[in-house]
Design a protein around this motif. Structure first.
Motif, PDB file in Angstrom:
ATOM      1  N   TYR A 307      47.270  44.972  28.132  1.00  0.00           N
ATOM      2  CA  TYR A 307      47.701  45.621  29.378  1.00  0.00           C
ATOM      3  C   TYR A 307      46.910  45.550  30.386  1.00  0.00           C
ATOM      4  N   PRO A 308      47.039  44.759  31.489  1.00  0.00           N
ATOM      5  CA  PRO A 308      45.980  44.313  32.356  1.00  0.00           C
ATOM      6  C   PRO A 308      45.554  45.631  33.004  1.00  0.00           C
ATOM      7  N   PHE A 309      46.852  46.445  33.702  1.00  0.00           N
ATOM      8  CA  PHE A 309      46.192  47.452  34.402  1.00  0.00           C
ATOM      9  C   PHE A 309      45.277  48.551  33.755  1.00  0.00           C
ATOM     10  N   ILE A 310      45.170  48.505  32.542  1.00  0.00           N
ATOM     11  CA  ILE A 310      44.541  49.538  31.693  1.00  0.00           C
ATOM     12  C   ILE A 310      42.920  49.051  32.067  1.00  0.00           C
ATOM     13  N   PHE A 311      42.684  47.735  32.164  1.00  0.00           N
ATOM     14  CA  PHE A 311      41.306  47.181  32.440  1.00  0.00           C
ATOM     15  C   PHE A 311      41.084  47.191  33.848  1.00  0.00           C
ATOM     16  N   GLU A 312      42.029  47.248  34.678  1.00  0.00           N
ATOM     17  CA  GLU A 312      41.719  47.192  36.017  1.00  0.00           C
ATOM     18  C   GLU A 312      41.222  48.922  36.394  1.00  0.00           C
ATOM     19  N   LEU A 313      42.033  49.891  35.667  1.00  0.00           N
ATOM     20  CA  LEU A 313      41.406  51.320  35.883  1.00  0.00           C
ATOM     21  C   LEU A 313      40.110  51.583  35.097  1.00  0.00           C
ATOM     22  N   CYS A 314      39.805  50.778  34.011  1.00  0.00           N
ATOM     23  CA  CYS A 314      38.312  50.825  33.451  1.00  0.00           C
ATOM     24  C   CYS A 314      37.393  50.382  34.592  1.00  0.00           C
ATOM     25  N   GLY A 315      37.590  49.214  35.007  1.00  0.00           N
ATOM     26  CA  GLY A 315      36.936  48.738  36.215  1.00  0.00           C
ATOM     27  C   GLY A 315      36.667  49.664  37.469  1.00  0.00           C
ATOM     28  N   ASP A 316      37.439  50.512  37.996  1.00  0.00           N
ATOM     29  CA  ASP A 316      37.650  51.489  38.838  1.00  0.00           C
ATOM     30  C   ASP A 316      36.543  52.606  38.540  1.00  0.00           C
ATOM     31  N   ILE A 317      36.503  52.998  37.215  1.00  0.00           N
ATOM     32  CA  ILE A 317      36.033  53.901  36.764  1.00  0.00           C
ATOM     33  C   ILE A 317      34.379  53.580  36.747  1.00  0.00           C
ATOM     34  N   TYR A 318      34.048  52.285  36.307  1.00  0.00           N
ATOM     35  CA  TYR A 318      32.689  51.848  36.340  1.00  0.00           C
ATOM     36  C   TYR A 318      32.156  51.603  37.664  1.00  0.00           C
ATOM     37  N   ILE A 328      32.641  44.381  36.838  1.00  0.00           N
ATOM     38  CA  ILE A 328      33.163  43.130  37.032  1.00  0.00           C
ATOM     39  C   ILE A 328      33.878  42.630  35.794  1.00  0.00           C
ATOM     40  N   GLU A 329      33.260  43.012  34.608  1.00  0.00           N
ATOM     41  CA  GLU A 329      33.856  42.467  33.538  1.00  0.00           C
ATOM     42  C   GLU A 329      35.303  42.863  33.319  1.00  0.00           C
ATOM     43  N   ASN A 330      35.330  44.197  33.718  1.00  0.00           N
ATOM     44  CA  ASN A 330      36.875  44.650  33.222  1.00  0.00           C
ATOM     45  C   ASN A 330      37.762  44.171  34.175  1.00  0.00           C
ATOM     46  N   TYR A 331      37.314  44.046  35.641  1.00  0.00           N
ATOM     47  CA  TYR A 331      38.297  43.182  36.485  1.00  0.00           C
ATOM     48  C   TYR A 331      38.515  42.136  36.322  1.00  0.00           C
ATOM     49  N   LYS A 332      37.550  41.253  35.674  1.00  0.00           N
ATOM     50  CA  LYS A 332      37.896  39.755  35.391  1.00  0.00           C
ATOM     51  C   LYS A 332      38.683  39.765  34.314  1.00  0.00           C
ATOM     52  N   ARG A 333      38.678  40.728  33.314  1.00  0.00           N
ATOM     53  CA  ARG A 333      39.612  40.576  32.011  1.00  0.00           C
ATOM     54  C   ARG A 333      40.895  40.820  32.539  1.00  0.00           C
ATOM     55  N   ASN A 350      41.207  41.295  42.761  1.00  0.00           N
ATOM     56  CA  ASN A 350      40.085  40.485  43.216  1.00  0.00           C
ATOM     57  C   ASN A 350      39.583  41.111  44.137  1.00  0.00           C
ATOM     58  N   PHE A 351      40.290  41.641  45.100  1.00  0.00           N
ATOM     59  CA  PHE A 351      39.695  42.557  46.137  1.00  0.00           C
ATOM     60  C   PHE A 351      38.528  43.445  45.399  1.00  0.00           C
ATOM     61  N   SER A 352      38.785  44.273  44.333  1.00  0.00           N
ATOM     62  CA  SER A 352      37.923  45.141  43.733  1.00  0.00           C
ATOM     63  C   SER A 352      36.703  44.365  43.155  1.00  0.00           C
ATOM     64  N   LEU A 353      37.047  43.275  42.586  1.00  0.00           N
ATOM     65  CA  LEU A 353      36.240  42.535  41.879  1.00  0.00           C
ATOM     66  C   LEU A 353      35.294  42.132  42.842  1.00  0.00           C
ATOM     67  N   VAL A 354      35.557  41.716  44.242  1.00  0.00           N
ATOM     68  CA  VAL A 354      34.884  41.410  45.031  1.00  0.00           C
ATOM     69  C   VAL A 354      34.014  42.281  45.611  1.00  0.00           C
ATOM     70  N   LYS A 355      34.278  43.514  45.680  1.00  0.00           N
ATOM     71  CA  LYS A 355      33.408  44.849  46.120  1.00  0.00           C
ATOM     72  C   LYS A 355      32.464  44.835  44.988  1.00  0.00           C
ATOM     73  N   SER A 356      32.602  44.731  43.789  1.00  0.00           N
ATOM     74  CA  SER A 356      31.786  44.928  42.705  1.00  0.00           C
ATOM     75  C   SER A 356      30.513  43.865  42.729  1.00  0.00           C
ATOM     76  N   LEU A 357      31.106  42.496  43.095  1.00  0.00           N
ATOM     77  CA  LEU A 357      30.305  41.562  43.026  1.00  0.00           C
ATOM     78  C   LEU A 357      29.135  41.793  44.159  1.00  0.00           C
TER      79      LEU A 357
END
Length: 452
Positions: A307-318, A328-333, A350-357
């Motif tokens: 389920y992709p949005f679980i990993f998006e939320l995980c990315g938000d927490i990290y 970055i790992e979780n957003y990419k997943r 992708n917007f969240s990924l960019v901010k992390s990068l």
């Protein structure tokens, strides 16, 4: 002359009242919620004759049971509609009605003095937005500041007639019948709203005031329900992979981000284990207990591995924790899972990924963020914050020409034409500026002249 002054007073009073209303409008941009609503839109619009006609959802943070359109390809859905609806078919009925207004071009006959209403743009752009990290409204973390602002100005002076409302009703019933969508949810909605006709005007819902209900509309609906083909209607479910995204889950998510954190964490009345765990994740995220949030989320990951949005939320927490590598790992997943399903709902992730990068100190990550941003601005050219991030990323790898062009695009969106011209002039001083960005700079100069 006296009459003219009175009319002018009424006109100014109307604008001041709507200005206050506009300031209260908050657009929530969330990948999971928009995916859910987009699936609902597709379930309705897939049988439309208009080839290639696409509509996109925007969620408004408002407790009223309402939805509206402004003439663009966006359908604005109130959070109250999701929270108060008793079934997905109810939401389908409301959205089908709004699509009817757009397809039947009702907005073209209702737009009045649009050029004179430019001050609404400023008001709407000031409005807060986003389900951002920590649940706070933050224009840097959220994504709808300009995307929604310009379009929402139209709502203040766009009202449909009863005839147009009835035509949109008929369109909705026709399209739902073709799509074999159950009309029982819409019947339940209209029955509830028709009861409000007996209430005093101040107590009626905002939905009723903009979408007047009558016995005629219910009779029209009952005719369709009694048609033989209606018995073949099926209950709509929203899936990604083998995961069912329920209305209850989406409604719970909206409430979790808008309730007091302590209320979320102390609410033991939720019998659903998944919702209980999810609320603990969000509650702990919002109060900064990131490790507890991750522990609860890991239990959900075991249950929903694809389920992709679980990993998006995980990315938000990290990201909130400051662990940008794992973010970055979780957003990419999350993006990988969505792409494997050919789902076009990755812009916000992708917007969240960019901010992390951009939080790292690695040149390769800066280059990667530039590539992603260049793709994002192609589909979101009016999203000014993307241009700001592109300017930032380009500047970090010493591509100052690109950085100035990006700043010029941002200035143009914000209607600061002098600043846009200044940035283009600065960009052209760099001989290494690519032909693609030089052409973009020339287009900006042409557009500033046209705007003048």
């Amino acid at each position: 002359m006296v009459k003219i002054k009175k009319l002018l007073f009424i006109f100014l009073f109307f604008f001041s009242c709507n200005s206050i209303a506009s300031e209260k409008i908050k657009i929530i941009r969330d990948a999971e919620i928009e995916f859910f609503l987009q699936k609902i839109i597709v379930s309705i619009s897939q049988n439309l004759k208009e080839e290639g006609k696409k509509f996109y959802p925007r969620l408004i943070l408002n407790n009223e049971y309402n939805a509206f359109v402004t003439g663009s390809n966006k359908i604005y859905v109130s959070s109250g509609l999701i929270n108060k609806a008793e079934s997905i078919s109810e939401i389908q009925g409301v959205i089908a009605h709004e699509i009817g207004h757009l397809i039947l071009n009702h907005h073209t006959s209702r737009l009045i003095n649009k050029d004179k209403s430019s001050k609404y743009s400023t008001i709407a752009a000031i409005a807060g937005i986003g389900l951002s990290i920590g649940g706070k409204l933050n224009s840097n973390a959220a994504t709808g500041l300009i995307i929604g602002g310009q379009d929402l100005t139209t709502k203040s002076y766009l009202q449909f007639t009863r005839i147009q409302e009835q035509a949109a009703d008929k369109f909705a019933l026709d399209i739902m019948k073709k799509a074999k969508i159950s009309l029982n949810g819409l019947k339940s909605l209209l029955s509830r709203l028709s009861e409000e006709e007996m209430l005093n005007q101040p107590l009626r819902s905002d939905f009723y005031r903009s979408h007047p209900v009558s016995k005629l509309r219910l009779r029209q609906l009952n005719k369709y329900i009694n048609l033989p083909s209606s018995s073949k209607s099926v209950k709509t479910k929203i899936f990604i992979n083998d995961n069912n995204i329920s209305l209850e889950y989406i409604s719970n998510k909206i409430k979790a981000y808008n309730q007091n954190s302590s209320e979320i964490l102390n609410n033991e009345r939720i019998n659903n284990e998944v919702l209980y765990l999810y609320n603990n994740v969000v509650g702990n995220l919002r109060i900064g207990k990131y490790d507890l949030a991750i522990n609860n989320l890991n239990e959900l990951i075991v249950k929903f591995k694809n389920y992709p949005f679980i990993f998006e939320l995980c990315g938000d927490i990290y990201f909130a924790k400051g662990d940008f590598k794992k973010a970055i790992e979780n957003y990419k997943r999350a993006i990988k899972i969505l792409n494997s399903n050919s789902v076009d709902s990755t812009d916000l992730i992708n917007f969240s990924l960019v901010k992390s990068l951009l939080q790292t100190n690695e040149v390769n990550n800066y280059k990667q963020s530039i590539y992603i941003l260049e793709q994002l601005v192609k589909t979101n050219p009016r999203w000014s914050y993307l241009w700001r991030l592109l300017a930032k990323a380009s500047g970090r790898i010493n591509q100052k020409g690109i950085s100035y062009i990006a700043l010029a695009e941002e200035a143009l969106i914000k209607k600061n034409f002098l600043k846009a011209k200044k940035y283009v002039s600065l960009a052209f001083k760099f001989p290494e500026l690519s032909e693609e960005y030089r052409l973009r700079g020339q287009e900006i100069l042409i557009r500033t002249k046209e705007k003048k």
